[in-house]
Design an enzyme around this catalytic site. Structure first.
Site, PDB file in Angstrom:
ATOM      1  N   ASN A   8     -35.408 -48.104  -1.870  1.00 36.95           N
ATOM      2  CA  ASN A   8     -36.275 -46.943  -1.681  1.00 36.95           C
ATOM      3  C   ASN A   8     -37.708 -47.451  -1.832  1.00 36.95           C
ATOM      4  O   ASN A   8     -38.182 -47.663  -2.946  1.00 36.95           O
ATOM      5  CB  ASN A   8     -35.916 -45.896  -2.741  1.00 36.95           C
ATOM      6  CG  ASN A   8     -36.747 -44.638  -2.614  1.00 36.95           C
ATOM      7  OD1 ASN A   8     -37.663 -44.569  -1.789  1.00 36.95           O
ATOM      8  ND2 ASN A   8     -36.443 -43.645  -3.428  1.00 36.95           N
ATOM      9  N   ARG A  92     -33.632 -45.797   2.194  1.00 36.56           N
ATOM     10  CA  ARG A  92     -34.058 -44.402   2.253  1.00 36.56           C
ATOM     11  C   ARG A  92     -35.283 -44.336   3.156  1.00 36.56           C
ATOM     12  O   ARG A  92     -36.279 -45.034   2.906  1.00 36.56           O
ATOM     13  CB  ARG A  92     -34.399 -43.906   0.856  1.00 36.56           C
ATOM     14  CG  ARG A  92     -34.939 -42.509   0.889  1.00 36.56           C
ATOM     15  CD  ARG A  92     -35.245 -42.005  -0.492  1.00 36.56           C
ATOM     16  NE  ARG A  92     -35.695 -40.628  -0.383  1.00 36.56           N
ATOM     17  CZ  ARG A  92     -36.737 -40.135  -1.038  1.00 36.56           C
ATOM     18  NH1 ARG A  92     -37.409 -40.895  -1.876  1.00 36.56           N
ATOM     19  NH2 ARG A  92     -37.095 -38.886  -0.881  1.00 36.56           N
ATOM     20  N   HIS A 181     -35.290 -34.081   0.962  1.00 36.73           N
ATOM     21  CA  HIS A 181     -34.207 -34.128  -0.042  1.00 36.73           C
ATOM     22  C   HIS A 181     -32.848 -33.898   0.631  1.00 36.73           C
ATOM     23  O   HIS A 181     -31.893 -33.442  -0.005  1.00 36.73           O
ATOM     24  CB  HIS A 181     -34.345 -33.032  -1.120  1.00 36.73           C
ATOM     25  CG  HIS A 181     -35.443 -33.243  -2.109  1.00 36.73           C
ATOM     26  ND1 HIS A 181     -36.096 -32.198  -2.710  1.00 36.73           N
ATOM     27  CD2 HIS A 181     -35.992 -34.361  -2.640  1.00 36.73           C
ATOM     28  CE1 HIS A 181     -37.003 -32.655  -3.552  1.00 36.73           C
ATOM     29  NE2 HIS A 181     -36.956 -33.978  -3.515  1.00 36.73           N
ATOM     30  N   ARG A 242     -46.899 -30.637  -7.388  1.00 37.26           N
ATOM     31  CA  ARG A 242     -47.253 -30.054  -6.079  1.00 37.26           C
ATOM     32  C   ARG A 242     -47.252 -28.529  -6.151  1.00 37.26           C
ATOM     33  O   ARG A 242     -46.456 -27.941  -6.871  1.00 37.26           O
ATOM     34  CB  ARG A 242     -46.237 -30.478  -5.013  1.00 37.26           C
ATOM     35  CG  ARG A 242     -46.295 -31.945  -4.706  1.00 37.26           C
ATOM     36  CD  ARG A 242     -45.317 -32.316  -3.592  1.00 37.26           C
ATOM     37  NE  ARG A 242     -44.772 -33.625  -3.867  1.00 37.26           N
ATOM     38  CZ  ARG A 242     -43.536 -34.007  -3.565  1.00 37.26           C
ATOM     39  NH1 ARG A 242     -42.711 -33.188  -2.951  1.00 37.26           N
ATOM     40  NH2 ARG A 242     -43.126 -35.212  -3.855  1.00 37.26           N
ATOM     41  N   GLU A 385     -28.640 -39.702  -5.107  1.00 39.28           N
ATOM     42  CA  GLU A 385     -29.024 -40.021  -3.729  1.00 39.28           C
ATOM     43  C   GLU A 385     -28.709 -41.471  -3.382  1.00 39.28           C
ATOM     44  O   GLU A 385     -28.313 -41.776  -2.266  1.00 39.28           O
ATOM     45  CB  GLU A 385     -30.523 -39.740  -3.535  1.00 39.28           C
ATOM     46  CG  GLU A 385     -30.809 -38.251  -3.453  1.00 39.28           C
ATOM     47  CD  GLU A 385     -32.232 -37.876  -3.789  1.00 39.28           C
ATOM     48  OE1 GLU A 385     -32.615 -38.014  -4.977  1.00 39.28           O
ATOM     49  OE2 GLU A 385     -32.966 -37.461  -2.887  1.00 39.28           O
TER      50      GLU A 385
END
Ligand code: ADP
Length: 398
Positions: A8, A92, A181, A242, A385
């Site tokens: 990733n 990813r 996601h 965020r 993930e």
């Protein structure tokens, strides 16, 4: 034993895991680590292997040096590519645009297509491409697979995917909802039917991925029909740093009236807002302590977070019509029992009843937290993930 390597790559970091794709979501990976502060005066490689943590500190000018150093550290401690059989590498990739609906074996052509999508994810896709190019050089004989964060949301119906913005401008600039996601929402939405003992195509569900970034999805019969993140991962739920959904007019106001530049507003909305923007902290453990100590800003941040989460849950219940399950996952969703209790409070008339004792159990494997007579089942299912990416990579590898 054979393993998949999952990478990733971010703009200044590379996270890596070497893991058995047959693991369960809560199993520890065989080895894992992080290269960080790439491009800064002092970089770091951290490796966790065999119950120990190993650290290397030196300048890491770019991703190529970073990944090479990570492999050297792995080799030094007995888990390098020459000592362990790596059958596939899963990468990813944040943005697959409308080009990619499923994981792909990486070829030169696929790399070019990911590069073509850079305008949609200018911070993320270049780092993903760097990681892919470097890893393909270091492990040229192993199949590499790209797994897209947006892929699962390829099925969004036009009414959910298309923004009510000028059609020509949107078309020319790739403006639409892509969702993110996706690997996590897909993984969770496949586990839930197993827990219900029903075929996936008969299950309507809401999945809540509440980590530092947060998003929710409405999934009908295994296909996503709506999600809270949009063209970028900024929209939807309130997150650690965020904003989530805000009036887009605020951007014009800050630009024109507060004389902030577009880059400053970008940083403000992505890194200095959300829970942190209101309370000063973005970790829910720290937030809970502040609330305990009576901090009014921490309390307000929490209330705003829950308010927005309940709005989304409510709207997805209406979109789906019938809901079989609501599932919490990721750092906050798996661990913060108070968030789950408050998000689901006083919804008995909609068929949702939480069992406080089940909800209070510490994080373990997949579990039900609703009462036996709750019409809508509420679950906590740990996400992973990296494991999902490792499985895709292994399945696609020839
Ligand atoms: P990401 O992958 O988005 O960085 P994670 O899914 O790992 O995030 O979630 C990280 C967040 O989970 C932390 O910032 C923290 O808010 C929350 N978290 C982790 N552990 C706990 C815990 N035991 N109790 C409450 N919140 C937790």
């Amino acid at each position: 034993m054979t393993y998949a390597l999952v990478l990733n790559s971010g703009s200044s970091s590379i996270k890596f895991q070497l893991l058995d794709p047959n693991n369960s979501a809560t199993d520890e990976p065989f080895a894992s680590g992080l290269v960080e502060q790439i491009g800064e005066p002092l970089g770091r490689v951290i490796l966790k292997y065999g119950g120990e943590k190993h650290l290397l500190e030196e300048p890491i000018p770019n991703h190529s040096v970073g990944l090479n150093r990570a492999f050297e550290l792995m080799s030094e401690h007995g888990c390098g590519p020459a000592q362990v059989e790596i059958t596939a590498v899963g990468h990813r990739v944040v943005h697959g645009g409308i080009l990619f609906s499923a994981p792909e074996i990486i070829t030169d052509e696929i790399v070019d297509m990911i590069k073509d999508l850079i305008p949609l994810a200018p911070l993320h896709n270049p780092a993903n491409v760097d990681g892919i190019e470097v890893a393909r050089k270091i492990l040229p004989d192993v199949p590499h697979v790209a797994v897209f964060d947006t892929g699962f949301f390829h099925t969004l119906p036009p009414a959910a995917a298309i923004y009510a913005i000028n059609k020509e401008v949107a078309g020319e600039n790739g403006v639409r909802r892509y969702g993110f996601h996706g690997t996590s929402h897909e993984y969770i939405s496949q586990r839930v039917p197993e827990l219900l003992g029903k075929p996936t195509d008969e299950v309507n569900q809401i999945t809540l991925h509440l980590g530092n970034g947060a998003s929710c999805a409405a999934v009908r019969g295994g296909q996503a029909i709506d999600t809270s993140m949009g063209m970028t991962p900024l929209s939807g739920l309130v997150m650690g740093t965020r904003t989530g959904d805000i009036d887009p007019g605020i951007v014009f106001h800050l630009y024109r009236t507060a004389n902030m530049s577009i880059d400053e507003i970008d940083t403000l909305m992505n890194k200095q807002s959300g829970i942190k923007g209101i309370s000063g902290v973005n970790d829910f453990r720290a937030l809970a302590e502040m609330i305990e100590d009576g901090d009014p800003d921490a309390w307000l941040a929490y209330q705003i977070y829950i308010h927005q989460l309940r709005r989304y849950i409510g709207s997805y219940m209406i979109s789906l019509g019938r809901v079989d399950a609501i599932t919490f996952t990721a750092g906050v969703g798996e661990n913060a029992a108070n968030v789950r209790a408050d998000a689901m409070a006083e919804l008995e008339m909609y068929g949702i009843k939480i069992d406080p004792e089940r909800n209070a159990l510490p994080n373990s494997g997949p579990r039900e937290i609703s009462t036996d007579d709750s019409t809508i089942k509420v679950f906590v299912v740990p996400t992973n993930e990296e494991l999902a990416i490792a499985r895709y990579a292994t399945e696609l590898a020839p």
